[in-house]
Every structure is written in structure tokens, then in C-alpha cells.
Design an enzyme around this catalytic site. Sequence first.
Site, mmCIF file in Angstrom:
data_model
loop_
_atom_site.group_PDB
_atom_site.id
_atom_site.type_symbol
_atom_site.label_atom_id
_atom_site.label_comp_id
_atom_site.label_asym_id
_atom_site.label_seq_id
_atom_site.Cartn_x
_atom_site.Cartn_y
_atom_site.Cartn_z
ATOM 1 C CD GLU A 309 -3.056 -0.921 0.193
ATOM 2 O OE1 GLU A 309 -3.066 0.115 -0.497
ATOM 3 O OE2 GLU A 309 -3.899 -1.815 0.070
ATOM 4 N NE ARG A 313 -3.943 2.884 -0.541
ATOM 5 C CZ ARG A 313 -5.114 2.895 0.062
ATOM 6 N NH1 ARG A 313 -5.576 4.019 0.557
ATOM 7 N NH2 ARG A 313 -5.828 1.792 0.205
ATOM 8 C CG ASP A 441 -6.201 -6.952 -7.769
ATOM 9 O OD1 ASP A 441 -5.095 -7.173 -7.256
ATOM 10 O OD2 ASP A 441 -7.055 -6.209 -7.244
ATOM 11 C CD GLU A 577 -11.249 -1.514 -8.012
ATOM 12 O OE1 GLU A 577 -10.256 -1.340 -7.275
ATOM 13 O OE2 GLU A 577 -12.430 -1.251 -7.661
ATOM 14 C CB THR A 663 -2.250 -0.895 -9.310
ATOM 15 O OG1 THR A 663 -3.479 -1.627 -9.271
ATOM 16 C CG2 THR A 663 -1.711 -0.708 -7.896
#
Length: 689
Positions: A309, A313, A441, A577, A663
Site C-alpha cells: 500500500e 499510494r 489482480d 475499478e 495500479t
Amino acid sequence: MLPTNTKNIRRVKKSVNTMYLDWKRWLPFNSACGLITFTVIISISFILGFSLLRVKSQFEIETYLLKNERNELRSLLRKHNLERQQIEQVLVDSQMILAQRESTIVDLRDTISGKDNLINKLYDQTLTNNLVNQNNVPQNNNNIPNSFQNFNSDKNDDIKSIIEKELEEQRKRDEKIKLEQEAFDKAMEAKRIEDAKKLSNQRQFKWQEDFPEGTVLPTYDDPSVADKRDAVKEAFLHAWNSYKIHAWGKDELKPISKSYSNWLDLGLTIVDSLDTLWIMDLKEDFKEARDWIAESLTFNKNREISLFETVIRELGGLLSAYEFSKDKVFLTQAEDLGKRLLKGFESETGLPYASIHLTSGKGKSPSWTGGASILSEMGTVQLEFLYLAYHMNKPEYAIKPLDVFKHLDSLDTPNGLYPLYVHPRTGNFQGKEISIGALGDSFYEYELKLWLFTNKQVDGYRRMYEESAEGIINVMIHESDDRHLQYVDQINRGGRFDNRMEHLTCFAGGMFALGGWHNIVPSEASKHISIGGNVTETCHESYAATATGIGPEYFEFKNGGSVQVPSRGRHYLLRPETVESFFILWRTTHDPKYRDWAWQAFQAINEHCRTPNGFSGINDVDAVPTTFDDTQQSFFLAETLKYLYLIFSPDELIPLDKYVFNTEAHPLGIIEEPLESYPQELQFHFVLT
């Protein structure tokens, strides 16, 4: 001499005895006076001390109250400044609209004036030509038919009459069009008011009660593309300004309780929103965020954080901000963070741990996975570290992350599909679970994007993606019996299909379309775009199937039926998404339905997730009125609203052939440098074939 001395001695003794007797006689009195004096002094000291303590306490209380009052005044002043900025922006926008309308009126007047001038010119020219013709007519008109003679004599009057008649008819037509337009506008306004009243009567939302009386909520009635883009920007500003008021410097806003969460303690929303601020041309807010990062952001913290994360981010947000602004503040902070995070790769196999301590560098994986690392987490950090290595000219920053892909490629993966867990000690897969949603994913996404990011030069990533895409198409994509909706299934621990698709998996539609658009498998490019469209349509149907018009966390296809939303999957976390796939399908096909679907999704989110103090996830997409989970996710500003804004923007804004989105939707510029010029020590760590 002796007598004299003796006499003196006696005198001295007598004096001493006298003094002793005097002292003994006055002793009780002196003792009493001393005790009284002592008591008085102690009492005065006690009174003075107590008074001083009271004064000090009162001073501290008043100081505390003044500080609170000062903080409240500062907060109120900041809020008023934000409201003033919003009002000023509305005024500027109104002035711009008014100026545009005035310009349109001037243009119309010029057009009408031009037409009148042209008609007058033609009229004068016609008269001139007619006079010339008259002068050239022979005197003997016996051979000319009578009808021509009559026309020739009355020619001027007839032409003038025809032109005047035509002008009068044109004026009547213009007046009729004007009246029809006014009638149409009145009818549309009446319909808008009627629809708004119906909607208000049918749906009373709990959060509206919290708005001050008289608050005008934003409404959008069939606006233009630019108006839709502005509506998304307004929603972003509402989320951003609410964060600034109630949670500035913390990770995420809690809009219902007007507080915050701080699970990374890295100013997450600020860093995650940087490139969105830049893209939306909110440069003053961008500068404010930049200054906070330069002055207040530090990674020297005694705490464990999620490596995955934090990379996507925090590191991704800093690198994207540098990509657009070229401000070295962002790159310096990114390097500091990157060096700390690289310690998380110091396992026996080089596979990263799930969490890392920012100061000690000690890593560990969660107990619920049996100590295993997660596929999506270990396979979704390569873009960021490769970008950092390239722009810092330090290949060592990318070597360990790239080696993860080499290791995963060396494992046995039938059908190009990877199980979700790999143990960092043995380096082997654990379990049979396969998902293109949670925990799996973005690994498949980065197979494609690493190939794109290296300017399509590292063929090994293309091969890995081609194998995985074929496996997903042949094994994981299923079709519902009734409506033939294509969805991406998942395989559970027992090796069986769940007949379920997650909201997280909805990115796959955009992934297939992006790969097809870039011809990653040239012979099947159109097939991949078609599959991407079919999967994205299924995700749109998951939105349309709920009472709020918002997609659930996951949905099912049981017993061959349509989209079904189980009770445990009805929450919505402001996820991006589905709109991400709308964005990519719009850019790659320009089919207007993707803009229509995106606008429907935005209206539903703005209607049901908006609160007076930001946006919140909701607990049940099938319940109206809604209840909130009290969290404004940082990715709502970084991804959801950014993709929606870009859908209604020109293709030249972040073109897909120049940028790769990580992503977390942070755009990174594609490295166009020839592969041969890369440092050799870095080339050895690519999956080259």
C-alpha cells in the site's frame, strides 16, 4: 596587676550572670513571640502559595480556553476562506458563461449584419447589371417577344419586390424559431422542476438532514461533456476541502464523525491526491500540498507499514507529482521512502514481506497467510521502483523488485495462472486459490504495464501477459445462462469455481482493452478489446442491478441466473475499478455508451455517498436511504474521481501512448530510452524472453 585582673574577672562573671537571669526571665515571652512569629510566617506563606496556585491554575485554564478559541477561529477562518474561494470560483464561472453568451450574441448580430450587407450588395449589383443590360438592348425590339419586353421594363421593381419578400419571410422564420426555442426551454425547465420534485418525494436521504437549512445541492440535467467534467471537479473539491478542514496531515477523513484515521501516518490523502490536483489544474491546492510534503512529511517513524500500500499510494503519488511538476522535493522524498522500503525484500528468496518497519527495516508477513507473501502485493511494486531507479540514475533501486518477476516466471504455472500465495522462505506457491480480484489482480496488470513502461522492448513481460491472458480467457471467464453476461470467476481453496466476480476484478475489462489497443497479441487484438467490453458491460450491469445504482463489493451468478448481490457483498468502498474500465474503453473505442455509463455511476455516487463533510462508503447498495461506513478512502480522490474526470476530458490529457497508470492511477511517463542504453546490471534482471 593580679587584684585588678581578679576584679575585672568578677565584673565579667556578674555581667554574664545578670544576662543569664534576664534571658531566663524573658524566655517564656520570647518563646511565645517566636512561635507566633513562626505561625504568622507559615500562614502568610501558605496563603501566598495557595493564591499563586490559584492564579497559575486560572492562567492555565484561560490559556487553554484561548488556545481552543484560537484553533476554532483558525478552523472557522479556513472554512470561510474555502467558502469564499468557492463563491469566487462560482462568480468567475458565471462571468465566463455570461461573457461567452455575450460573445455568442455579438457573433449572431455580426452574422445577421453580414447577411444583410450581402443581400444589399447583391441587390445593388443586380440593379447595376440590370441597368447595363438595359443600355445594351437594341432600339428595335420588334423581334423580342412581348413577355420579355414587359419583364425588361419592370425588371427593377420585380427584383426589389422579390428580395424584400424573401427578407420578410426570413425574419418570420427567425422569429418562429426563436419562439419555438423559448417554448422548448420553458418546457424543459418545467420538466426538470417536476422531475426534481418527484425524486425528492420518492427518496429522502438521511444525510440531507445534516445540511444547513437552505443549502442548495448540486444538480445536473443532461449537461454537456465540459459540464460533466466540471461536476466531477466540484465533487473532488468537496472531498478535498472537507479533508483539509477535518483531517489535514492525517491519512484519511472520517466524514460522518468529522475526524480521521491514521493507519500509515504518512499524510496519505495529500500524497495520493497530488497528481489529481495537477490534472484538474488546482495549482494553489497543489502548492499547499507540496509545501506540507516539504516541511512536515517524514518517514523516520517508529511503526510498521504495509509495503504494498505504501508503494502504490505514497511512493507512486510522489513519483507522479515529480513526473508532472519536475519539483525535486518529490523525488527526494521518494528516494528516502524507497530506500526504507527496499529492506522489505531481504528475505531468503528475495521475495518481499507484507509489512516493513520504517526505521529498523524488519519485515514480516501476516499470520493469516501462514507467513506467505501475497501475489498482488509482491508483483505490484516494479513500476514504481524502476521509475525511481531511472530518474535517480541508481539501478540498484530496481534490481530486487524486478527479480521478483523473474522468480515468479520460473515457477510452474499451468495456463499462465498464478496461485495467490508464495512463501518468502521457500519461494514456492502455497494453496490452489486463483483470483483476478483480491490478492491477485494487479500482478496481471503489471505484466502488461511493465512491457508498456519499457516502451514495449522487454519481450518477456509481453510473453508472461500473453500466457496469463490466454489462461484467463480459457479458464476464468464464464458466461451467465440467461443474458450471456461474461464475468471473470475465481477458484477457491478446494479448486472449485465460486461463480462470483468482485468489484476489484472489474479492472480486467480495461486491462484487456488496453492490451488489445497496444497490440500486445497482434493476432487477437480485436478479440481482447471485445472481451474487455463484455466484461465491462457486466460490471455496468452490477451497478444497474442495485437500488442506488452503485456496484456492490462482489456479485454472483448462481444457478445460471442474472447478477445477484448477496447480503455479505452489498457494501461499496468508493472503489474505482469499474470507472477505470469505462475510462480505458472510452479512450480505446470512443463508444459513447462508456461516457453515459460513467455519468450514471458518478450521479449515483454523488447522490448516495456524498455527505456534508466529504464522501463516504456505504454499507448496503440495495438500501435507500443509505448508511455510511464513515471513511473517505484516499483512492477515491486518487483513482475514482480522476478516472471520471479524464473520461470527460480530451484524449490529449494524459494520452495512453505516453503514460502508464500504476495500479493507484498515478501516471508515470513511459521510458523511451533504447533498452541497449540501460545499465547492464539492470538489463540482467529483466525478463528478457
